[in-house]
Design an enzyme around this catalytic site. Structure first.
Site, PDB file in Angstrom:
ATOM      1  N   ASP A 184      39.200  23.011  37.287  1.00  0.00           N
ATOM      2  CA  ASP A 184      37.923  23.367  36.658  1.00  0.00           C
ATOM      3  C   ASP A 184      38.126  23.214  35.156  1.00  0.00           C
ATOM      4  OD1 ASP A 184      35.685  24.505  35.553  1.00  0.00           O
ATOM      5  OD2 ASP A 184      35.666  26.267  36.844  1.00  0.00           O
ATOM      6  N   TYR A 190      42.606  37.292  35.168  1.00  0.00           N
ATOM      7  CA  TYR A 190      41.581  36.552  35.898  1.00  0.00           C
ATOM      8  C   TYR A 190      41.075  35.381  35.059  1.00  0.00           C
ATOM      9  CZ  TYR A 190      37.376  35.237  38.334  1.00  0.00           C
ATOM     10  OH  TYR A 190      36.418  34.506  38.999  1.00  0.00           O
ATOM     11  N   LYS A 250      38.534  31.443  40.250  1.00  0.00           N
ATOM     12  CA  LYS A 250      39.121  31.356  41.584  1.00  0.00           C
ATOM     13  C   LYS A 250      39.867  30.036  41.742  1.00  0.00           C
ATOM     14  CE  LYS A 250      39.612  34.241  44.885  1.00  0.00           C
ATOM     15  NZ  LYS A 250      40.374  35.446  44.586  1.00  0.00           N
ATOM     16  N   ASP A 288      26.452  32.582  42.177  1.00  0.00           N
ATOM     17  CA  ASP A 288      27.496  31.572  41.949  1.00  0.00           C
ATOM     18  C   ASP A 288      28.096  31.087  43.272  1.00  0.00           C
ATOM     19  OD1 ASP A 288      27.092  31.652  39.266  1.00  0.00           O
ATOM     20  OD2 ASP A 288      29.016  32.553  38.732  1.00  0.00           O
ATOM     21  N   TYR A 338      43.559  41.332  40.736  1.00  0.00           N
ATOM     22  CA  TYR A 338      43.655  40.003  40.153  1.00  0.00           C
ATOM     23  C   TYR A 338      42.287  39.476  39.730  1.00  0.00           C
ATOM     24  CZ  TYR A 338      48.126  40.538  42.464  1.00  0.00           C
ATOM     25  OH  TYR A 338      49.344  41.023  42.875  1.00  0.00           O
TER      26      TYR A 338
END
Length: 366
Positions: A12, A227, A230, A285, A346
């Protein structure tokens, strides 16, 4: 004849609006950079996206973990990050956890799935790419594909698969691995892979050692210590002639499995199989998406892609995923929609806890 290697590397590097999708300029730039290496470092390449993730599919003869191939992917992501920053795209370069390449993209942010093999007379390969979820999301599907005779009839009626498959499982917390031979060790396998936030299937092998499947197991939050988004995993599955048929590899995705991820990586949601045109995450999202590109491999050339989930046969599971999304979204910030506290360590929750820590008071002894 040299063996063929397939490398699927994703990251990403910026999206719009928010975490929804990849900007066309990033796709164009990535494809241009890979095309310049075809006939030199690479044999063939395909660039695509799943949600806000830039996906690089490359074939070559240099084996897995090749420094030059990984450096090419790193350079593509860094150049696309520059464009993303120029356009003020959201999360520009968020998966790039280092400033300089150090020989291998593993541990540096991008997700990697690779396999090397001698091409058969006909070699169908499926590349699965997911957004808004974690590597353990593949566990259920790999079990169904390679160990469940109610899904894969070939395990019962095809002599070339009758002995079963070997699963390599990684413990992402303690950094260890173990092999399970199925069907003999099916229950042992399930004891671990049913906890997908920690135990992840990395590879599947035929009993003769031939590679059947490979996944990305990178956990961004564990690598970065905070974080950053993902993991959005990728997976390569070989099909037919000693492996499950293409249809047997796809059919498990007709079950709307709840996976971890979705909004801020902090929620469970249904993994929805979609065609590329619908691989854009919007609602909360999400929900989490998975696409699949099918190829025939011809001396390293990628004959394809075929958009495998662009099929009305998957309309019903998409509808069921939407129903599940309605149901679980209604639970708001409560578990099990929100992840368990252990998994929330996390995500962004520790930042909230840090602010409130000094307000807690000890209870008097009883």
């Amino acid at each position: 004849m040299p063996k063929t290697t397939i490398s699927v590397i994703k990251a990403d590097v910026g999206s719009y609006p928010g975490h929804s999708r990849i900007h066309p300029r990033l796709l164009e730039n990535a494809q241009k950079m890979l095309k310049e290496e075809e006939g030199n470092l690479l044999i063939d390449s395909v660039v695509t996206h799943c949600g806000d993730d830039l996906e690089l599919i490359m074939t070559h003869t240099h084996g897995v973990d090749n420094k030059k191939v990984h450096k090419l992917a790193w350079d593509v992501f860094m150049e696309c990050t520059k464009i993303a920053k120029e356009l003020k795209l959201y999360g520009a370069g968020q998966d790039m956890l280092a400033d300089a390449f150090s020989g291998n993209v593993k541990g540096m942010g991008p997700g990697v799935a690779e396999m090397e093999f001698e091409e058969r007379g006909s070699d169908p390969v499926l590349v699965f790419m997911a957004d808004k979820t974690e590597p353990g999301a593949w566990n259920f599907f790999l079990y169904k594909i390679f160990a469940d005779p109610f899904n894969t009839a070939g395990l019962v009626i095809d002599p070339s698969m009758h002995k079963g498959f070997v699963f390599e499982v990684h413990d992402l917390i303690e950094k260890r691995r173990i092999l399970f031979s199925c069907p003999e060790e099916t229950y042992n396998l399930l004891a671990y892979i049913g906890a997908p936030s920690r135990y992840v299937i990395k590879h599947v092998f035929r009993r003769d050692g031939e590679i059947a499947a490979s996944t990305s197991t990178q956990r961004l939050n564990l690598m970065a210590g905070r974080y950053v988004g993902k993991d959005d995993p990728v997976m390569i599955v070989r099909s037919q002639s000693g492996f499950p048929a293409v249809g047997e590899a796809l059919d498990p995705f007709c079950t709307p499995v709840l996976v971890a991820g979705w909004m801020r990586g902090s929620h469970h949601g249904p993994l929805m199989p979609v065609g590329l045109c619908e691989a854009n995450c919007t609602r909360f999202d999400g929900p989490p998406r998975v696409i699949c590109f099918g190829f025939q491999i011809n001396h390293g050339e990628l004959i394809g892609p075929v958009d495998m989930f662009d099929d009305p046969a998957f309309d019903r599971v998409r509808s069921r995923c939407n129903e599940l999304a309605d149901l679980i979204r209604a639970q708001g910030p409560f578990e099990p929609h929100r992840l368990s506290l252990g998994e929330m360590e996390y995500t962004t929750l520790p930042g909230v806890e840090k602010e409130l820590k000094k307000r807690w008071e000890a209870l008097p002894k009883e």
